[in-house]
Design an enzyme around this catalytic site. Structure first.
Site, short mmCIF file in Angstrom:
data_model
loop_
_atom_site.label_atom_id
_atom_site.label_comp_id
_atom_site.label_asym_id
_atom_site.label_seq_id
_atom_site.Cartn_x
_atom_site.Cartn_y
_atom_site.Cartn_z
CG HIS A 1 -2.05 -1.00 1.09
ND1 HIS A 1 -2.04 -2.21 1.75
CD2 HIS A 1 -3.21 -0.98 0.36
CE1 HIS A 1 -3.14 -2.89 1.46
NE2 HIS A 1 -3.86 -2.17 0.61
CG ASN A 2 3.96 1.18 -2.42
OD1 ASN A 2 3.34 1.17 -3.48
ND2 ASN A 2 4.82 0.23 -2.07
CG HIS B 1 -2.10 -0.13 -4.27
ND1 HIS B 1 -2.70 -1.12 -5.01
CD2 HIS B 1 -3.08 0.39 -3.47
CE1 HIS B 1 -3.98 -1.22 -4.68
NE2 HIS B 1 -4.23 -0.32 -3.75
CG ASP C 1 -5.35 2.10 -0.33
OD1 ASP C 1 -6.27 2.08 0.51
OD2 ASP C 1 -5.13 1.16 -1.12
CG ASP D 1 -8.41 -1.31 -4.09
OD1 ASP D 1 -7.22 -0.96 -4.10
OD2 ASP D 1 -9.03 -1.59 -3.05
CD GLN E 1 -2.22 -13.82 -4.99
OE1 GLN E 1 -2.79 -13.33 -5.96
NE2 GLN E 1 -2.07 -13.15 -3.85
#
Length: 866
Positions: free
Chosen positions: A596-597, A600, A637, A762, A814
């Site tokens: 979450h940077n 992203h 985010d 997302d 996954q």
């Protein structure tokens, strides 16, 4: 009335009646109420009743009994029993007055048709029309002179006028007709000429002189009440009713002239037949420059896609309504974006006769300035009105109720208006849709077999739950990866500690790194510019952009994408302001987060822009929706701590306390994004837009960011399927008409589309090319591993135990994520947006993870690495 009136005639020829128990005083009768009015094309048409004016003299003489008996006999013979004219003893107070020296008579009636008889002398012909009016229920006046006739007509506005044209020595009938026709009210009046019978040895005269004088019809002298009655009835059912419709049309067009929406009516061959002032103001043309012109002759904007006009014509020629976004060119040459709805109007023979177009401006600041300038130049005082009233017709916007309530006079008047509203509310049955469904099922149970009733009991039990769209999670025989993912992503995370107390720690810190001066577009290095040339492709490699920008891809990609969608033009902000805003937002993403940077965020922005480029998505949303989606993707985010909502709630973080453990991160992302934006004018991209547009844009951004919270994942997906996919499938995909048959342009459906779009953007990692998919899987796993490590260190409940770096199978995680969250959502999104490349990537990636899982590999790479 129950009394026997006596009937008298004054010396001036005024006939009136008085009751026998009254001492020689004229009886004052009032005008009778109007009769039933028929709806004309949905419009209920009434005309005003004429008021009664009492006679001014009391001189009287008896009415001839022979004439009364003759009238009664004629009426009786014409209509059968029970239809004879009332005698002098049962007249119920009717009075006949002339408009000579005395005043006009208003007869008791149950219809709204008014008749004026212009006869110099009373004779059998005038009596025939008088009693015919009585039988038909018309109001009737008699005038003896041209002057009194004109005065009476201007006072009453009769629908039918009968003029005696038999004897020229009394008055010039054609001159009387012309004098009446010279008045404005006569436009809707039918004038009948009574002419003498033609003897056998004379040739019948032409009717043209009468028509030229203003008469509509000719009536050959016939004193029979039935003949007069039939003539009047034919006029009423023909010309008079047509005139009623014309009057109703005048009212409708008056309403159109004063409405705020721009309206254009064309014939079936697209010739403009009507435009209202709102359209004149919007387009800059005068009405005379448009009427009679074909739409094809007007200048076109080059911003529309090439096949749009063909698409519109194909749709409306089939009798279907089309609505969507269209660029029009004003007289000044400027292109403006409009919301257009074109409705075919079916006419005679079941064929399309007209097209009605309703047009609203899209909410761009430039357009606002144009309209403001047009209102100012035209002397419209609306420029002094608040923006919320001047532009409220453009888009379904929220209204500042304080400003609305403050407009007007005083508080008591507002209070008086409130009570009737409350009374109406209390008189209504306010019931939720789910309650109606439950009541219907309860009613069906009463007459159902036992097995059906039991099944309906189970249905009712399910319907009474609160989360109708969210699946109930099983508790046994489940794959632990799926169970942990669902538990970690879809619950509030409030897992009790042994002491039934929460641990409160501060573990979220905002990152505010030093900001460099905004770069210019010319300063973009060639390596970055070359990468950005491919940004419209789904296979765009965001990690390469991350590397060459030193972990600042959001600024560079944002500048390119926002420029492509004209965001600066829409917001009326400079590129410098946009660059500063992107830098502030990116600086508040944590580069220390594995997943979450800002990379992203740039990836979600790229996916959102890609989806907005798909034809069906583009045709369902307007520019405000596009801008909201791009901004929401950019900030969705911001300041993410690298931990899930469950972790923050279990840890009792400040954010969890602030937002009451509900959508903690998503609420924080939106709140911080707007705080960062408005606190400094240098980066405030919203500073130049209208307040109501800002509120609408803000609401759309907030709604989209909150939709990324996973607790409502299935609710959003199922609502999209039920409201968009299923109606679209029911309409059939065989038609080539892009006319939005499912109503995708409705605001409610636009919201669902925007939510689904950002949700898919997302979590689009499994639909990316394999090398990108693998990289993202490794990054999210590392972030979950770090959370598990911290939970163990702090003694917090472990939200997702399978994400232990020592034991976790990333391929299996996954597979669970794709099976549970991705497949159904992207199937629904693909059915709407048509994304074959993404679905192929998803299938290939799923096959890759299955292969690794079958080989019991923990590696993320190819099977050969195992």
């Amino acid at each position: 009335m129950g009394c026997a009136p006596s009937i008298h005639v004054s010396q001036s020829g005024v006939i009136y009646c008085r009751d026998s128990d009254e001492s020689n005083s004229p009886r004052q009768t009032s005008s009778v109420s109007q009769g039933p009015a028929a709806p004309l094309h949905g419009l209920l048409v009434h005309t005003d009743a004429a008021d009664a004016v009492p006679p001014s003299r009391a001189s009287r003489r008896p009415l001839g009994a022979v004439r009364v008996r003759r009238a009664r006999a004629q009426l009786g013979s014409g209509s059968g029993a029970g239809s004879s004219v009332p005698s002098a003893t049962t007249c119920r107070g009717r009075r006949r007055h002339c408009c000579g020296s005395a005043e006009a008579e208003t007869q008791t009636s149950y219809t709204s048709v008014k008749v004026l008889l212009i006869f110099a002398k009373e004779d059998s012909q005038s009596d025939g029309f008088w009693w015919a009016c009585d039988r038909a229920g018309y109001r009737c006046n008699i005038a003896r002179t041209p002057e009194s006739a004109l005065e009476c007509f201007l006072d009453k506005h009769h629908e039918i006028i009968v003029i005696d044209h038999r004897q020229a020595q009394n008055f010039d009938a054609e001159a009387v007709c012309r004098s009446i026709r010279a008045t404005n009210p006569s436009e809707h009046t039918v004038i009948l000429a009574v002419v003498s019978q033609v003897s056998d040895d004379h040739e019948e005269a032409s009717v043209l002189p009468l028509l030229h004088a203003g008469f509509n019809r000719r009536f050959m002298e016939n004193s029979s009440i039935i003949a007069c009655y039939n003539e009047l009835i034919q006029i009423e059912h023909g010309e008079v009713r047509s005139q009623f419709k014309l009057r109703a049309c005048n009212s409708v067009f008056t309403a159109l002239d004063h409405c705020h929406e721009a309206i254009e009516i064309t014939s079936d061959d697209h010739v403009i037949q009507y435009v209202n002032p709102a359209l004149e103001r919007m387009m800059g043309y005068h009405k005379g420059e448009l009427l009679g012109k074909e739409l094809a002759d007007l200048p076109k904007s080059d911003k529309n896609r090439a096949d749009l006009l063909d698409t519109i014509n194909t749709c409306i020629k089939k009798g279907k309504e089309w609505q969507g976004v269209y660029y029009a060119r004003r007289k000044s040459g400027d292109s403006i974006q409009q919301h257009v709805k074109i409705t075919p109007v079916i006419g005679q023979g079941g064929k399309i006769r007209h097209f009605v177009s309703l047009k609203k401006l899209c909410c761009t600041t430039d357009n606002n300035k144009q309209i403001h300038r047009i209102h100012r130049d035209s002397g419209d005082n609306s420029q002094t009105e608040p923006h919320s009233f001047r532009y409220k017709g453009r888009r379904k916007e929220s209204i500042d109720m304080k400003s609305v309530s403050s407009r007007g006079s005083d508080a008591p008047s507002l209070q008086n208006r409130r009570y009737p509203s409350m009374a109406r509310i209390h008189s209504m049955t306010i019931e939720a849709p789910i309650t109606k469904v439950i009541n219907i099922i309860n009613a069906a149970q009463e007459n159902s077999p036992v097995t059906v009733a039991e099944a309906l009991d189970r249905v009712l039990e399910i319907l009474r739950t609160t989360e109708l769209y969210s699946p109930q999670l099983g508790t046994k025989d489940e794959d632990p990866h799926t169970s942990d993912l669902v538990g970690g992503l879809m619950t509030d995370g409030l897992r009790r500690l042994s002491g039934n107390e929460y641990v409160f720690t501060k573990n979220v810190h905002q990152s505010h790194s030093h900001l460099t001066m905004p770069i210019t577009i010319n300063d973009v290095p060639p390596s970055i510019a070359q990468l950005l040339d491919n940004e419209e492709s789904w296979d765009f490699n965001i990690f390469e952009l991350e590397a060459v920008t030193h972990k600042r891809p959001l600024v560079y990609l944002g500048l390119k994408v926002f420029s492509r969608f004209g965001v600066c033009e829409f917001l009326n902000c400079t590129e410098t302001t946009l660059r500063a805003w992107l830098q502030v937002i990116e600086a508040n993403y944590h580069s220390s987060n594995a997943y979450h940077n800002s990379t992203h965020a740039a990836d979600v922005l790229h996916a959102t822009a890609f989806f907005l480029g798909k034809e069906r998505v583009k045709g369902s949303l307007d520019q405000l929706d596009e801008v909201a989606a791009l901004i929401a993707a950019t900030v969705h985010d911001v300041d993410h701590p690298g931990r899930t909502n469950s972790f923050l709630c279990n840890a009792g973080s400040e954010l969890a306390v602030l937002y009451n453990d509900t959508a903690v991160l998503e609420s924080h992302h939106t709140a911080l994004a707007f705080q960062l934006t408005v606190k400094d004018t240098k980066c405030n991209i919203f500073k130049n837009i209208d307040r109501n547009h800002y509120r609408t844009l803000r609401q759309a951004i907030i709604d989209m960011v909150l939709a990324t919270e996973m607790t409502k994942h299935f609710e959003h997906v199922n609502k999209f399927v039920n409201s968009i996919n299923k109606p679209m499938a029911a309409e059939g995909e065989g038609s080539d008409c892009e006319c939005n048959p499912t109503g995708k342009n409705f605001p409610e459906n636009q919201i669902l589309i925007k939510r689904m779009m950002i949700k898919c953007a997302d979590v689009a990692n499994p639909c990316r090319p394999l090398d990108l998919c693998i990289e993202w899987a490794g990054r999210i796993s590392e972030e979950y591993f770090a959370q598990t490590d911290e939970e163990k260190r702090q003694g917090l409940p472990v939200v997702m135990p399978v994400f232990d770096r020592n034991t976790c199978s990333i391929p299996k995680s996954q597979i669970s994520f794709i099976d549970y969250f991705i497949t159904d959502m992207f199937d629904a999104w693909d059915a709407f947006a048509h994304l074959p490349a993404l679905m192929q990537h998803l299938a290939d990636n799923y096959k890759h993870w299955k292969t690794l899982d079958d080989l019991k590999c923990k590696s993320l790479r190819l099977p050969s690495d195992c």
